[in-house]
Design a protein around this motif. Structure first.
Motif, PDB file in Angstrom:
ATOM      1  N   GLY A   1      -6.452  -1.167   1.650  1.00 39.66           N
ATOM      2  CA  GLY A   1      -5.711  -2.419   1.603  1.00 39.66           C
ATOM      3  C   GLY A   1      -6.195  -3.436   2.622  1.00 39.66           C
ATOM      4  O   GLY A   1      -6.265  -4.640   2.341  1.00 39.66           O
TER       5      GLY A   1
ATOM      6  N   GLU B   1       3.783  -1.356   3.862  1.00 39.07           N
ATOM      7  CA  GLU B   1       4.034  -0.030   3.279  1.00 39.07           C
ATOM      8  C   GLU B   1       5.545   0.168   3.202  1.00 39.07           C
ATOM      9  O   GLU B   1       6.239  -0.029   4.200  1.00 39.07           O
ATOM     10  CB  GLU B   1       3.405   1.064   4.134  1.00 39.07           C
ATOM     11  CG  GLU B   1       3.603   2.460   3.572  1.00 39.07           C
ATOM     12  CD  GLU B   1       3.004   3.536   4.457  1.00 39.07           C
ATOM     13  OE1 GLU B   1       2.987   4.702   4.041  1.00 39.07           O
ATOM     14  OE2 GLU B   1       2.562   3.207   5.579  1.00 39.07           O
TER      15      GLU B   1
ATOM     16  N   CYS C   1       0.832  -1.212   0.000  1.00 36.85           N
ATOM     17  CA  CYS C   1       0.000   0.000   0.000  1.00 36.85           C
ATOM     18  C   CYS C   1       0.864   1.258   0.000  1.00 36.85           C
ATOM     19  O   CYS C   1       1.733   1.418   0.850  1.00 36.85           O
ATOM     20  CB  CYS C   1      -0.897   0.021   1.224  1.00 36.85           C
ATOM     21  SG  CYS C   1      -1.997  -1.405   1.370  1.00 36.85           S
TER      22      CYS C   1
ATOM     23  N   THR D   1      -3.203   4.402   1.007  1.00 32.53           N
ATOM     24  CA  THR D   1      -4.224   3.406   0.651  1.00 32.53           C
ATOM     25  C   THR D   1      -4.302   2.240   1.640  1.00 32.53           C
ATOM     26  O   THR D   1      -4.940   1.230   1.354  1.00 32.53           O
ATOM     27  CB  THR D   1      -3.965   2.849  -0.762  1.00 32.53           C
ATOM     28  OG1 THR D   1      -2.659   2.221  -0.789  1.00 32.53           O
ATOM     29  CG2 THR D   1      -4.019   3.951  -1.808  1.00 32.53           C
ATOM     30  N   GLU D   2      -3.679   2.387   2.811  1.00 32.16           N
ATOM     31  CA  GLU D   2      -3.634   1.279   3.763  1.00 32.16           C
ATOM     32  C   GLU D   2      -5.029   0.858   4.230  1.00 32.16           C
ATOM     33  O   GLU D   2      -5.301  -0.328   4.445  1.00 32.16           O
ATOM     34  CB  GLU D   2      -2.785   1.654   4.989  1.00 32.16           C
ATOM     35  CG  GLU D   2      -1.339   1.977   4.671  1.00 32.16           C
ATOM     36  CD  GLU D   2      -1.136   3.443   4.322  1.00 32.16           C
ATOM     37  OE1 GLU D   2      -2.137   4.156   4.149  1.00 32.16           O
ATOM     38  OE2 GLU D   2       0.023   3.866   4.232  1.00 32.16           O
TER      39      GLU D   2
END
Length: 206
Positions: free
Chosen positions: A70, A95, A62, A66-67
């Protein structure tokens, strides 16, 4: 602008003169709600998962905030009802860091989550594909292999033969323009100062 993929999902085009790491753009595509609002992040994840049926995934990588998406994507991919390919698996969510030269790197304790793993990469924006190319090189360096890519907004549909699934494209924003740094940028030629710098988490006005 509503997504043609899923009408519930939307993005705002903010006009101006912006600089990214690799280009100059005349609109910042703001997808903050998609990344940070729980119900929308879940809808984004479901949309991506529906187009990943049959794709084996060990690790979701990610970038650019966008975690949250994710985490939901991992949940969707491992659901028993999806395709069976990843059912019951325990996926990694990672990440990357970056060094002073802007190169992606992984901490030693995270390397086993990349080495020998099928990695799916997710970014907020893929204007030129350069970030995706750089992260693919990084994943390969650490012994993994990229099996697919996703971007909330993307100007490209594939990279190195692998699909880039997205919710929005440049076609959705007819006036959107992108120029590689130093190459035929009309605003640069006219001496127009930048309005803001695009960062992995958003943008900052100058």
């Amino acid at each position: 602008m509503r997504s043609k993929v899923k009408s519930r999902l939307y993005a705002d085009a903010i006009p101006g003169y912006f600089a990214t790491n690799h280009s100059h753009i005349n609109y910042y595509i703001d997808m903050s709600d998609l990344k940070h609002k729980q119900s929308l992040a879940m809808t984004v994840a479901r949309s991506f998962a529906a187009r990943m049926a049959g794709m084996p995934v060990d690790t979701i990588l990610c970038l650019e905030g966008t975690e949250y998406i994710g985490a939901y994507l991992a949940q969707e991919l491992t659901r028993e009802s999806l395709s069976g390919m990843n059912t019951g698996r325990d996926l990694f969510l990672v990440e990357p860091d970056s060094n002073i030269n802007g190169q992606f790197i992984f901490a030693d304790n995270l390397r086993p989550m990349i080495d020998g793993k099928a990695v799916f990469v997710m970014v907020a924006s893929a204007s030129t594909g350069q970030t995706l190319s750089q992260i693919a090189e990084c994943v390969e360096y650490y012994g993994g292999h990229v099996v697919g890519n996703a971007a909330l907004f993307s100007n490209i549909s594939e990279l190195d033969g692998k699909p880039v699934v997205s919710l929005f494209t440049g076609v959705d924003f007819p006036n959107y323009q992108i120029c590689a740094h130093g190459k035929n940028c009309p605003a640069c030629a006219a001496g127009i100062p930048l309005d803001a710098i695009v960062t992995p988490r958003g943008y900052r006005k100058l």
